[in-house]
Each structure stands twice: as structure tokens, then as C-alpha cells.
Design a protein around this motif. Sequence first.
Motif, short mmCIF file in Angstrom:
data_model
loop_
_atom_site.label_atom_id
_atom_site.label_comp_id
_atom_site.label_asym_id
_atom_site.label_seq_id
_atom_site.Cartn_x
_atom_site.Cartn_y
_atom_site.Cartn_z
N THR A 34 0.84 -1.21 0.00
CA THR A 34 0.00 0.00 0.00
C THR A 34 0.87 1.26 0.00
O THR A 34 0.49 2.27 -0.55
N ARG A 39 2.44 5.94 -2.95
CA ARG A 39 3.48 6.79 -3.58
C ARG A 39 3.20 6.96 -5.07
O ARG A 39 3.43 8.02 -5.64
N ASN A 60 1.80 9.82 9.59
CA ASN A 60 0.52 9.27 10.04
C ASN A 60 -0.06 8.31 9.02
O ASN A 60 0.46 8.16 7.92
N GLN A 95 -8.62 -2.21 8.89
CA GLN A 95 -8.12 -2.65 7.58
C GLN A 95 -8.05 -4.16 7.51
O GLN A 95 -8.29 -4.76 6.45
N ARG A 130 18.53 4.00 4.85
CA ARG A 130 17.66 4.01 3.67
C ARG A 130 17.41 5.44 3.21
O ARG A 130 17.33 5.72 2.02
N ARG A 147 6.50 7.48 12.75
CA ARG A 147 6.00 6.24 12.16
C ARG A 147 6.12 5.06 13.12
O ARG A 147 5.26 4.19 13.16
P1 ADP Z 1 7.17 1.84 5.96
O1 ADP Z 1 6.76 0.40 6.07
O2 ADP Z 1 8.63 2.00 5.85
O3 ADP Z 1 6.54 2.70 7.01
P2 ADP Z 1 5.43 2.22 3.66
O4 ADP Z 1 5.95 2.42 2.30
O5 ADP Z 1 4.74 0.92 3.95
O6 ADP Z 1 6.67 2.43 4.60
O7 ADP Z 1 4.41 3.41 4.06
C1 ADP Z 1 4.74 4.76 3.96
C2 ADP Z 1 3.57 5.63 4.43
O8 ADP Z 1 2.41 5.39 3.59
C3 ADP Z 1 3.06 5.34 5.85
O9 ADP Z 1 3.80 6.03 6.84
C4 ADP Z 1 1.60 5.81 5.75
O10 ADP Z 1 1.47 7.20 5.82
C5 ADP Z 1 1.20 5.40 4.34
N1 ADP Z 1 0.60 4.05 4.31
C6 ADP Z 1 1.12 2.94 3.71
N2 ADP Z 1 0.30 1.88 3.84
C7 ADP Z 1 -0.77 2.30 4.56
C8 ADP Z 1 -1.96 1.67 5.05
N3 ADP Z 1 -2.19 0.36 4.83
N4 ADP Z 1 -2.84 2.43 5.75
C9 ADP Z 1 -2.62 3.72 5.98
N5 ADP Z 1 -1.52 4.38 5.56
C10 ADP Z 1 -0.61 3.70 4.85
#
Ligand code: ADP
Length: 198
Positions: A34, A39, A60, A95, A130, A147
Motif C-alpha cells: 500500500t 506513492r 501518520n 483494515q 535508507r 512512524r
Molecule cells: P514503511 O513500512 O517503511 O513505514 P510504507 O511504504 O509501507 O513504509 O508506508 C509509507 C507511508 O504510507 C506510511 O507512513 C503511511 O502514511 C502510508 N501508508 C502505507 N500503507 C498504509 C496503510 N495500509 N494504511 C494507511 N496508511 C498507509
Amino acid sequence: MGGVAIVFFGPPGSGKGTQASRLAQKMQLPQISTGDLLRYHVGAGTEIGKIAKPIMESGNLVPDELVTQMLRERLKQDDAICGALFDGYPRTTAQARSLDALLAETGKSVLVVLHVDVPDEAIVDRLAKRAQIEGRADDTPETIRARLRVYREKTAPVAGYYEAQGLLVTIDGDRTIDEVFSEVDSVVYQRLVQPAPA
Ligand code: ADP
């Protein structure tokens, strides 16, 4: 005939994405992240992206409804007919419930949840590295801390949801990629042969 859904679960920087990508290649299933989907939306400037951008930059979580809507679209694509590996999703108990419902629509269910466990000190270190390599907008020290906090408050409880169903397997993620993967691989194989009782 249903399909396989495997969830990779763990704090940011735990290496769950790396493991998911290796398993995806081996099993010939799509890896659905996700974070990557969001992104993409941010980069493409879609409506979802416009809402998600500032939230992601603050560390967040993007609202559940938005994530579920995005997931529903993604699961309709042909490559997900036989199943998928989920990385960074579900991140809240709501979720997790939506995922069960979405999977049930096509006769699928979660086979196993791989909890990649890494101590906080190691995570802060890895994410700082990273940040230098990838230059992701949300890898600043403040956002990393935010985070991790969000992970502990909102995401860690999801483990209990899956634990209660006998689906959670915790794996020590503080080892080499190969070592972690060999355990991931054998756990998944075991579950394919002998799934958790429903
Ligand atoms: P990481 O695992 O390093 O935190 P991700 O690429 O999974 O990085 O997520 C980056 C950001 O995208 C999160 O900090 C959040 O804001 C958003 N995000 C990703 N997946 C979700 C999800 N399933 N629900 C809500 N927000 C999400």
C-alpha cells in the motif's frame, strides 16, 4: 477455487518489503504494497494522492476508507486472481477486517501472517541508512519516530487480531536477508501443506 493471501507484518524498516518481494518472485504472485501504491498516487497527482501526500509526510496513516478503496481496485487486476502477498497492509484492525471481506468476495482468505520482528534500535539505524540511499520524503528522523509511534499504537494491535485466528507467525528479522527468507519460505510451505484450522 480460492487463492493464497499472505500478509507481511512488521515495523517500518523491518525488511518485510524485501522478504515479500523475494517470496512474490518465488511464488509468482503479485506483491501488493500500500505504501508503493500510495506513492504512485502521490506521484501521479490523483485525488487519492492529493489527500495522502501531507499525511504520509507527517508519518501518520492514510484513512482506512481510502486505503480500502485503493486495494479493492488493485485486487481486481488479473495478476491477483490466484492471490497476492500484502506488504505494509493491513495497518489497523479495521483494515484487517476489510481485507478479510475483500478476499472473501473472491473466495480467498489469509493463509498466514508473517510478523517480521526487529528491535527499535536496529530500525532507526536501518531507516536512517535508507534515507541516505533512497531519499524518501518520509525518512527524516522526526518522521521515522512518528512512524514507529503510529506502528506501536495503531498497527501492533493487528497482531492480536491474527493471533486469535492462529494465523500469526513471528520471525526474527534481525538477521541476514537470506536467513530471514529461509524461515519465511519454510513457514509458508508448512502452512500451504497444513493451514491453520478455521
Ligand atoms: P514503511 O513500512 O517503511 O513505514 P510504507 O511504504 O509501507 O513504509 O508506508 C509509507 C507511508 O504510507 C506510511 O507512513 C503511511 O502514511 C502510508 N501508508 C502505507 N500503507 C498504509 C496503510 N495500509 N494504511 C494507511 N496508511 C498507509
